[in-house]
Design a protein around this motif. Structure first.
Motif, PDB file in Angstrom:
ATOM      1  N   PRO B  51       0.848  -1.198   0.000  1.00 58.85           N
ATOM      2  CA  PRO B  51       0.000   0.000   0.000  1.00 58.85           C
ATOM      3  C   PRO B  51       0.883   1.247   0.000  1.00 58.85           C
ATOM      4  N   LEU B  52       0.564   2.182  -0.856  1.00 59.95           N
ATOM      5  CA  LEU B  52       1.370   3.406  -0.934  1.00 59.95           C
ATOM      6  C   LEU B  52       1.038   4.315   0.252  1.00 59.95           C
ATOM      7  N   PRO B  53       1.979   5.170   0.652  1.00 58.45           N
ATOM      8  CA  PRO B  53       1.699   6.109   1.750  1.00 58.45           C
ATOM      9  C   PRO B  53       0.553   7.050   1.391  1.00 58.45           C
ATOM     10  N   SER B  54      -0.092   7.602   2.382  1.00 56.84           N
ATOM     11  CA  SER B  54      -1.282   8.411   2.109  1.00 56.84           C
ATOM     12  C   SER B  54      -0.977   9.907   2.023  1.00 56.84           C
ATOM     13  N   THR B  55       0.301  10.263   2.117  1.00 55.23           N
ATOM     14  CA  THR B  55       0.656  11.661   1.865  1.00 55.23           C
ATOM     15  C   THR B  55       1.842  11.689   0.908  1.00 55.23           C
ATOM     16  N   GLY B  56       1.960  12.795   0.208  1.00 55.38           N
ATOM     17  CA  GLY B  56       3.057  12.920  -0.744  1.00 55.38           C
ATOM     18  C   GLY B  56       3.184  14.339  -1.247  1.00 55.38           C
ATOM     19  N   LYS B  57       3.895  14.481  -2.340  1.00 59.38           N
ATOM     20  CA  LYS B  57       4.115  15.821  -2.886  1.00 59.38           C
ATOM     21  C   LYS B  57       3.625  15.911  -4.332  1.00 59.38           C
ATOM     22  N   LEU B  58       3.062  17.075  -4.648  1.00 62.94           N
ATOM     23  CA  LEU B  58       2.628  17.335  -6.014  1.00 62.94           C
ATOM     24  C   LEU B  58       3.872  17.616  -6.862  1.00 62.94           C
ATOM     25  N   ILE B  59       3.994  16.965  -8.011  1.00 64.58           N
ATOM     26  CA  ILE B  59       5.161  17.284  -8.826  1.00 64.58           C
ATOM     27  C   ILE B  59       4.817  17.937 -10.160  1.00 64.58           C
ATOM     28  N   ASN B  60       3.590  17.781 -10.624  1.00 69.61           N
ATOM     29  CA  ASN B  60       3.200  18.394 -11.891  1.00 69.61           C
ATOM     30  C   ASN B  60       1.680  18.394 -11.911  1.00 69.61           C
ATOM     31  N   PHE B  61       1.077  19.317 -12.648  1.00 68.99           N
ATOM     32  CA  PHE B  61      -0.383  19.336 -12.702  1.00 68.99           C
ATOM     33  C   PHE B  61      -0.861  20.122 -13.913  1.00 68.99           C
ATOM     34  N   THR B  62      -2.146  19.936 -14.219  1.00 67.05           N
ATOM     35  CA  THR B  62      -2.774  20.725 -15.276  1.00 67.05           C
ATOM     36  C   THR B  62      -4.247  20.884 -14.936  1.00 67.05           C
ATOM     37  N   VAL B  63      -4.825  22.002 -15.345  1.00 71.66           N
ATOM     38  CA  VAL B  63      -6.268  22.191 -15.188  1.00 71.66           C
ATOM     39  C   VAL B  63      -6.891  21.835 -16.528  1.00 71.66           C
ATOM     40  N   LEU B  64      -7.672  20.770 -16.517  1.00 74.82           N
ATOM     41  CA  LEU B  64      -8.192  20.202 -17.763  1.00 74.82           C
ATOM     42  C   LEU B  64      -9.624  20.681 -18.004  1.00 74.82           C
ATOM     43  N   TYR B  65      -9.825  21.426 -19.092  1.00 76.19           N
ATOM     44  CA  TYR B  65     -11.141  22.002 -19.378  1.00 76.19           C
ATOM     45  C   TYR B  65     -11.945  21.166 -20.359  1.00 76.19           C
ATOM     46  N   SER B  66     -11.253  20.338 -21.145  1.00 72.83           N
ATOM     47  CA  SER B  66     -11.934  19.514 -22.134  1.00 72.83           C
ATOM     48  C   SER B  66     -11.858  18.071 -21.645  1.00 72.83           C
ATOM     49  N   VAL B  67     -12.999  17.532 -21.211  1.00 78.57           N
ATOM     50  CA  VAL B  67     -12.991  16.271 -20.473  1.00 78.57           C
ATOM     51  C   VAL B  67     -13.814  15.193 -21.176  1.00 78.57           C
ATOM     52  N   PRO B  68     -13.564  13.917 -20.838  1.00 84.81           N
ATOM     53  CA  PRO B  68     -14.405  12.837 -21.380  1.00 84.81           C
ATOM     54  C   PRO B  68     -15.839  12.942 -20.849  1.00 84.81           C
ATOM     55  N   ALA B  69     -16.775  12.332 -21.574  1.00 88.07           N
ATOM     56  CA  ALA B  69     -18.212  12.478 -21.324  1.00 88.07           C
ATOM     57  C   ALA B  69     -18.626  12.375 -19.854  1.00 88.07           C
ATOM     58  N   GLU B  70     -18.116  11.354 -19.147  1.00 86.56           N
ATOM     59  CA  GLU B  70     -18.630  11.117 -17.792  1.00 86.56           C
ATOM     60  C   GLU B  70     -18.185  12.165 -16.776  1.00 86.56           C
ATOM     61  N   PHE B  71     -17.259  13.052 -17.167  1.00 89.72           N
ATOM     62  CA  PHE B  71     -16.772  14.076 -16.239  1.00 89.72           C
ATOM     63  C   PHE B  71     -17.314  15.465 -16.600  1.00 89.72           C
ATOM     64  N   GLU B  72     -18.222  15.497 -17.562  1.00 88.47           N
ATOM     65  CA  GLU B  72     -18.701  16.768 -18.109  1.00 88.47           C
ATOM     66  C   GLU B  72     -19.191  17.716 -17.008  1.00 88.47           C
ATOM     67  N   LYS B  73     -19.915  17.154 -16.024  1.00 86.19           N
ATOM     68  CA  LYS B  73     -20.483  18.031 -14.993  1.00 86.19           C
ATOM     69  C   LYS B  73     -19.477  18.421 -13.915  1.00 86.19           C
ATOM     70  N   MET B  74     -18.285  17.857 -13.956  1.00 81.21           N
ATOM     71  CA  MET B  74     -17.292  18.159 -12.920  1.00 81.21           C
ATOM     72  C   MET B  74     -16.191  19.060 -13.433  1.00 81.21           C
ATOM     73  N   LYS B  75     -16.294  19.503 -14.699  1.00 81.47           N
ATOM     74  CA  LYS B  75     -15.159  20.215 -15.248  1.00 81.47           C
ATOM     75  C   LYS B  75     -15.086  21.648 -14.718  1.00 81.47           C
ATOM     76  N   PRO B  76     -13.908  22.270 -14.641  1.00 74.51           N
ATOM     77  CA  PRO B  76     -12.641  21.677 -15.049  1.00 74.51           C
ATOM     78  C   PRO B  76     -12.106  20.698 -14.004  1.00 74.51           C
ATOM     79  N   LEU B  77     -11.338  19.719 -14.478  1.00 76.24           N
ATOM     80  CA  LEU B  77     -10.690  18.769 -13.577  1.00 76.24           C
ATOM     81  C   LEU B  77      -9.244  19.213 -13.387  1.00 76.24           C
ATOM     82  N   ILE B  78      -8.757  19.146 -12.169  1.00 78.45           N
ATOM     83  CA  ILE B  78      -7.328  19.378 -11.990  1.00 78.45           C
ATOM     84  C   ILE B  78      -6.666  17.995 -11.962  1.00 78.45           C
ATOM     85  N   MET B  79      -5.792  17.740 -12.919  1.00 75.42           N
ATOM     86  CA  MET B  79      -5.088  16.459 -12.942  1.00 75.42           C
ATOM     87  C   MET B  79      -3.678  16.700 -12.439  1.00 75.42           C
TER      88      MET B  79
END
Lengths: 385, 136
Positions: B51-79
């Motif tokens: 099991p991986l530890p439950s805390t860590g560090k962010l190393i890269n990210f993007t705010v995704l505005y164009s999402v697959p169908a099932e995430f339409e109502k949650m956009k934008p997604l931060i990946m």
């Protein structure tokens, strides 16, 4: 030692990418295929290789080859469909090349075909997510655009570039596209246009994304040239693989499958990277075009934005990159992308309109890639007179 | 709530990964993998759950505005790409109203959230997401 045949590209065609609402997969396929067939007369085709990435998802169609070959009156010719995501074409070219080279067939056709606009955008995103590790990436909403965006951020940090520096890619590609009547995007783009375009996945903007199009492109490969003047020969071909979960990559700025594919292609062609005069690279996102150039060894790592902005990769230089305007201008027809690149490269090497001004380049390379560095191919082509 | 007709076994067989971020560790060389795999870089095929530890560090990210169908109502997604004890995992960053405050190096923790919903009566899929530890 086996006796192997030489492999020539004896015919090429493409249907300019667009929103071809009136045409389905079959019509698009037939349009590109019949054009190459007419160019060679009686080709005696042994097989047809069909490159397509998404027909199951977008058209609910499996066993695609069977229905396509029947539509053009060739139901007894095996049509072998190759799926390797947006890199399907390169793999289809490799397989077709191998059968001719090995002497199994004298001639084969390779046709890339994709119909992206049979669904709305959010459904298309879902199809595109299939070229991620679906269980652990696509499941959580990760798309190829998200991967490209993270690669772009890493690249900017690593080499100290601003977004404006990287905007040279779309600007240059639009400039080339504006001179190419076959392009989908024929309009020039200014820095302001790029900077004001909507954000797709920060820092990636709309102008960094090759627009999805419906399209088809085809070639016929034979073991001897049909005409004696300006024949195009495939001198080397290579494939590389580095499929993995994005988290398991040490770096997002090196495309290892591209590097391996290109090295293999150069080795089989007995040439070095410095001999290459023109290149068509797979720029589904501007960052992937830049990373491809660098991973192939055509440009030193981190140098692409600078070289582009000085015009060093424009026509008239030692190396010309994406003279067609790339997928950015031609459009992104999914699994058919690499066939567009190949057909354009043939036209560039033969100095056919609209590429007369390119001069007599002898060696060109076409690079195709599936997903983010999953499977890549490189094809080295030579003009032999 | 797009109708996906998600398969039940396809989802529950991944519960150890989706619910607990369970990777695998090679018994021979100690390398850890997430997602799990059948053969280690060292050639070994023997793994134990890790099991991986439950805390860590962010190393890269993007705010995704164009999402697959099932995430339409949650956009934008931060990946985001997150480093959990040396293993990098890609997933959604949540509870962050202002993505401007995100930067590589900040601390994040694993949270358990709904990932997608299969229409009105279908399956609800849960899984890991990540939350910045200090207010975002």
């Amino acid at each position: 030692m086996f006796n192997t045949s030489e492999v020539y590209v004896v015919a090429h065609s493409l249907v300019p990418g667009s929103r071809h609402y009136e045409k389905g997969l079959k019509e698009l396929f037939a349009e590109a295929f019949l054009k190459v067939l007419d160019q060679v007369g009686n080709a005696n085709l042994g097989a047809i290789y069909v490159a397509n990435a998404f027909s199951e998802v977008l058209q609910d169609q499996g066993v695609l080859g069977a229905f396509l070959s029947d539509y053009v009156g060739m139901r007894r010719i095996p049509a072998i469909r190759i799926e390797s995501g947006d890199g399907s074409s390169g793999v289809a070219i490799l397989e077709a090349y191998n059968t001719v080279r090995a002497g199994i067939y004298d001639c084969v056709a390779v046709v890339g075909v994709e119909k992206m606009h049979d669904v709305v955008n959010i459904k298309l995103n879902k199809a595109l997510a299939t070229i991620t590790d679906y269980e652990y990436e696509g499941f959580f909403g990760v798309t190829p655009a998200a991967q490209a965006a993270m690669a772009m951020r890493e690249y900017m940090l690593k080499y100290g570039y601003d977004y404006e520096d990287l905007a040279t890619w779309p600007i240059k590609m639009h400039e080339r596209g504006s001179k190419n009547p076959l392009a989908y995007m024929k309009k020039q783009a200014s820095l302001k246009d790029v900077l004001e375009s909507e954000v797709v996945a920060d820092p990636l903007r709309l102008y960094d994304v090759a627009p999805a199009v419906d399209g088809s492109a085809a070639v016929i490969l034979c073991n001897k040239p049909v005409k004696s003047d300006a024949a195009i020969r495939i001198d080397g071909i290579g494939i590389g693989a580095y499929g993995t979960y994005t988290g398991q990559r040490d770096s997002l700025t090196e495309l290892l499958s591209v590097r391996d594919a290109t090295n293999m292609a150069l080795r089989t062609a007995h040439v070095s990277i410095g001999d290459i005069r023109i290149a068509e690279v797979h720029d589904t996102y501007s960052i992937l075009g830049m990373l491809s150039l660098e991973s192939m060894g055509l440009v030193r790592p981190g140098e692409t934005p600078r070289l582009l902005s000085t015009g060093a990769l424009d026509a008239g230089n030692k190396l010309v990159v994406n003279a067609s305007g790339g997928l950015k201008s031609m459009g992104f027809p999914g699994g058919a992308s690499g066939m567009y690149e190949l057909a354009l490269m043939v036209m560039e090497l033969m100095n056919i309109k609209p590429f007369e001004s390119l001069g007599k380049a002898e060696l060109g390379v076409v690079q195709d890639m599936a997903g983010f560095d999953l499977v890549s191919t490189s094809v080295v082509l030579r003009r032999v007179s | 709530m797009v109708d996906q007709r998600l398969s039940v076994p396809r989802y529950w067989r991944r519960m150890p990964q989706y619910y607990r971020l369970e990777g695998v560790q090679c018994i021979k060389c100690g390398r850890v993998y997430f997602p799990p795999r059948a053969v280690c870089e060292c050639g070994s095929r023997e793994f134990k759950p890790y099991p991986l530890p439950s805390t860590g560090k962010l190393i890269n990210f993007t705010v995704l505005y164009s999402v697959p169908a099932e995430f339409e109502k949650m956009k934008p997604l931060i990946m985001g790409m997150v480093d959990l004890g040396g293993v990098k995992v890609i997933g959604q960053i949540v509870d962050c109203m202002d993505p401007e405050k995100l930067s590589p190096g900040i601390d994040v923790e694993v949270v358990f959230r709904m990932v997608k919903m299969d229409s009105t009566y279908g399956l609800i899929n849960y899984g890991y997401k990540f939350r910045p530890i200090n207010n975002c």
